[in-house]
Design a protein around this motif. Structure first.
Motif, mmCIF file in Angstrom:
data_model
loop_
_atom_site.group_PDB
_atom_site.id
_atom_site.type_symbol
_atom_site.label_atom_id
_atom_site.label_comp_id
_atom_site.label_asym_id
_atom_site.label_seq_id
_atom_site.Cartn_x
_atom_site.Cartn_y
_atom_site.Cartn_z
ATOM 1 N N GLU A 122 0.994 -1.115 0.034
ATOM 2 C CA GLU A 122 -0.010 0.086 0.009
ATOM 3 C C GLU A 122 1.027 1.195 0.043
ATOM 4 O O GLU A 122 2.102 1.275 0.475
ATOM 5 C CB GLU A 122 -0.755 0.244 1.002
ATOM 6 C CG GLU A 122 -2.029 -1.033 1.173
ATOM 7 C CD GLU A 122 -2.688 -0.904 2.610
ATOM 8 O OE1 GLU A 122 -4.002 -1.388 2.695
ATOM 9 O OE2 GLU A 122 -2.027 -0.760 3.629
ATOM 10 N N GLY A 125 -1.837 8.076 -0.833
ATOM 11 C CA GLY A 125 -2.094 8.728 -2.188
ATOM 12 C C GLY A 125 -1.353 10.035 -2.561
ATOM 13 O O GLY A 125 -0.748 10.354 -3.445
ATOM 14 N N ARG A 131 5.087 6.457 -5.269
ATOM 15 C CA ARG A 131 4.263 6.038 -6.411
ATOM 16 C C ARG A 131 4.957 6.023 -7.683
ATOM 17 O O ARG A 131 4.712 5.020 -8.427
ATOM 18 C CB ARG A 131 2.676 6.754 -6.514
ATOM 19 C CG ARG A 131 1.832 6.495 -5.172
ATOM 20 C CD ARG A 131 0.894 7.497 -5.287
ATOM 21 N NE ARG A 131 -0.042 7.037 -6.158
ATOM 22 C CZ ARG A 131 -1.212 7.903 -6.735
ATOM 23 N NH1 ARG A 131 -1.361 9.138 -6.120
ATOM 24 N NH2 ARG A 131 -1.892 7.365 -7.665
ATOM 25 N N GLU A 141 -1.187 -0.283 -9.604
ATOM 26 C CA GLU A 141 -1.648 0.444 -8.540
ATOM 27 C C GLU A 141 -3.411 -0.024 -8.726
ATOM 28 O O GLU A 141 -3.793 -0.141 -9.654
ATOM 29 C CB GLU A 141 -1.919 1.802 -8.617
ATOM 30 C CG GLU A 141 -0.653 2.671 -8.327
ATOM 31 C CD GLU A 141 -0.606 3.822 -8.222
ATOM 32 O OE1 GLU A 141 -1.737 4.639 -8.401
ATOM 33 O OE2 GLU A 141 0.338 4.475 -7.610
ATOM 34 N N THR A 143 -7.513 0.158 -6.694
ATOM 35 C CA THR A 143 -8.559 1.174 -6.458
ATOM 36 C C THR A 143 -8.235 1.910 -5.005
ATOM 37 O O THR A 143 -8.178 1.134 -4.352
ATOM 38 C CB THR A 143 -9.792 0.742 -6.762
ATOM 39 O OG1 THR A 143 -10.052 -0.064 -8.038
ATOM 40 C CG2 THR A 143 -10.920 1.772 -6.270
ATOM 41 N N ALA A 144 -8.067 3.042 -4.838
ATOM 42 C CA ALA A 144 -7.819 3.938 -3.789
ATOM 43 C C ALA A 144 -9.197 3.706 -2.875
ATOM 44 O O ALA A 144 -9.930 3.580 -3.220
ATOM 45 C CB ALA A 144 -7.566 5.185 -4.174
ATOM 46 N N ARG A 145 -8.921 3.901 -1.433
ATOM 47 C CA ARG A 145 -9.928 3.862 -0.744
ATOM 48 C C ARG A 145 -9.501 4.792 0.632
ATOM 49 O O ARG A 145 -8.156 5.160 0.670
ATOM 50 C CB ARG A 145 -9.975 2.504 0.043
ATOM 51 C CG ARG A 145 -8.971 1.806 0.808
ATOM 52 C CD ARG A 145 -9.334 0.503 1.235
ATOM 53 N NE ARG A 145 -8.280 0.456 2.273
ATOM 54 C CZ ARG A 145 -6.985 -0.549 2.121
ATOM 55 N NH1 ARG A 145 -6.714 -0.530 0.708
ATOM 56 N NH2 ARG A 145 -6.345 -0.682 2.885
ATOM 57 N N ILE A 155 -5.634 8.565 2.096
ATOM 58 C CA ILE A 155 -6.109 7.790 0.940
ATOM 59 C C ILE A 155 -4.985 6.861 1.009
ATOM 60 O O ILE A 155 -3.900 7.134 0.946
ATOM 61 C CB ILE A 155 -5.939 8.779 -0.169
ATOM 62 C CG1 ILE A 155 -7.350 9.589 -0.127
ATOM 63 C CG2 ILE A 155 -6.187 7.963 -1.553
ATOM 64 C CD1 ILE A 155 -7.391 10.702 -1.223
ATOM 65 N N ILE A 157 -3.652 3.487 -1.519
ATOM 66 C CA ILE A 157 -3.753 2.789 -2.911
ATOM 67 C C ILE A 157 -2.850 1.647 -2.775
ATOM 68 O O ILE A 157 -1.856 1.415 -2.379
ATOM 69 C CB ILE A 157 -2.989 3.854 -3.532
ATOM 70 C CG1 ILE A 157 -3.678 5.153 -3.995
ATOM 71 C CG2 ILE A 157 -2.987 3.006 -5.178
ATOM 72 C CD1 ILE A 157 -3.012 6.258 -4.527
#
Length: 169
Positions: A122, A125, A131, A141, A143-145, A155, A157
């Motif tokens: 993880e 964001g 990243r 990557e 889906t972000a949560r 956030i 990812i």
């Protein structure tokens, strides 16, 4: 170089983990107490689904790599994370080279030593530099949560790298 973490490494890991640079890009951002760290170390040593390694640069410990949620039967998967002695490496002008090296060595360890089929992780964001580095290593990557941690909304990812897609030296 990566090697198994020892009890002698634990105090170094706590000091690195509590550096502001590392806390800013971690899921938990508070200063970790010695007691909290001792509980984590005890649990880590006893957990067969975890591996904790120390990253050595020119023979000097300067980072921690953790593999967790290891599933070594059926599809071999696991998650990972790392942090470095950001302050020490920055003072020596070695941050970027150490970062590249620890990522290469951790990915190699995951696929060559642990024989994983997929490596997960993880990233926050807002951590655009990591990243970007993850993409360089061919992590994909998900889906972000949104999540709340230490009283702040973050956030997360998810990232993953399949054995077949890893970048070879």
């Amino acid at each position: 170089m990566l090697r198994e973490a020892t009890t002698d490494d634990v105090h170094l890991m706590l000091s690195w983990r509590n550096q502001e640079t590392n806390r800013e890009v971690s899921k938990t951002s508070h200063v970790i107490t010695a007691q909290e760290h001792a509980r984590w170390w005890a649990a880590t040593r006893e957990d067969p689904t975890r591996r904790l390694l120390t990253y050595l640069r020119d023979g000097v410990p300067c980072g921690a790599v953790t593999f967790f949620d290891l599933r070594l039967d059926g599809p071999r998967t696991g998650s990972w994370g790392f942090y470095l002695d950001a302050d020490g490496l920055a003072a020596r002008g070695e941050t970027l080279s150490a970062w590249l090296e620890v990522m290469r060595e951790a990915v190699d360890h995951a696929f060559d030593e642990l024989a994983l089929d997929r490596l997960d992780g993880e990233v926050l964001g807002h951590n655009t530099v990591v990243r970007q580095m993850n993409r360089r290593f061919r992590f994909v990557e998900g889906t972000a949560r949104r999540e709340v941690s230490d009283g702040r909304e973050i956030i997360l990812i998810p990232i993953s790298l399949e054995r077949a897609n890893r970048r070879r030296r």
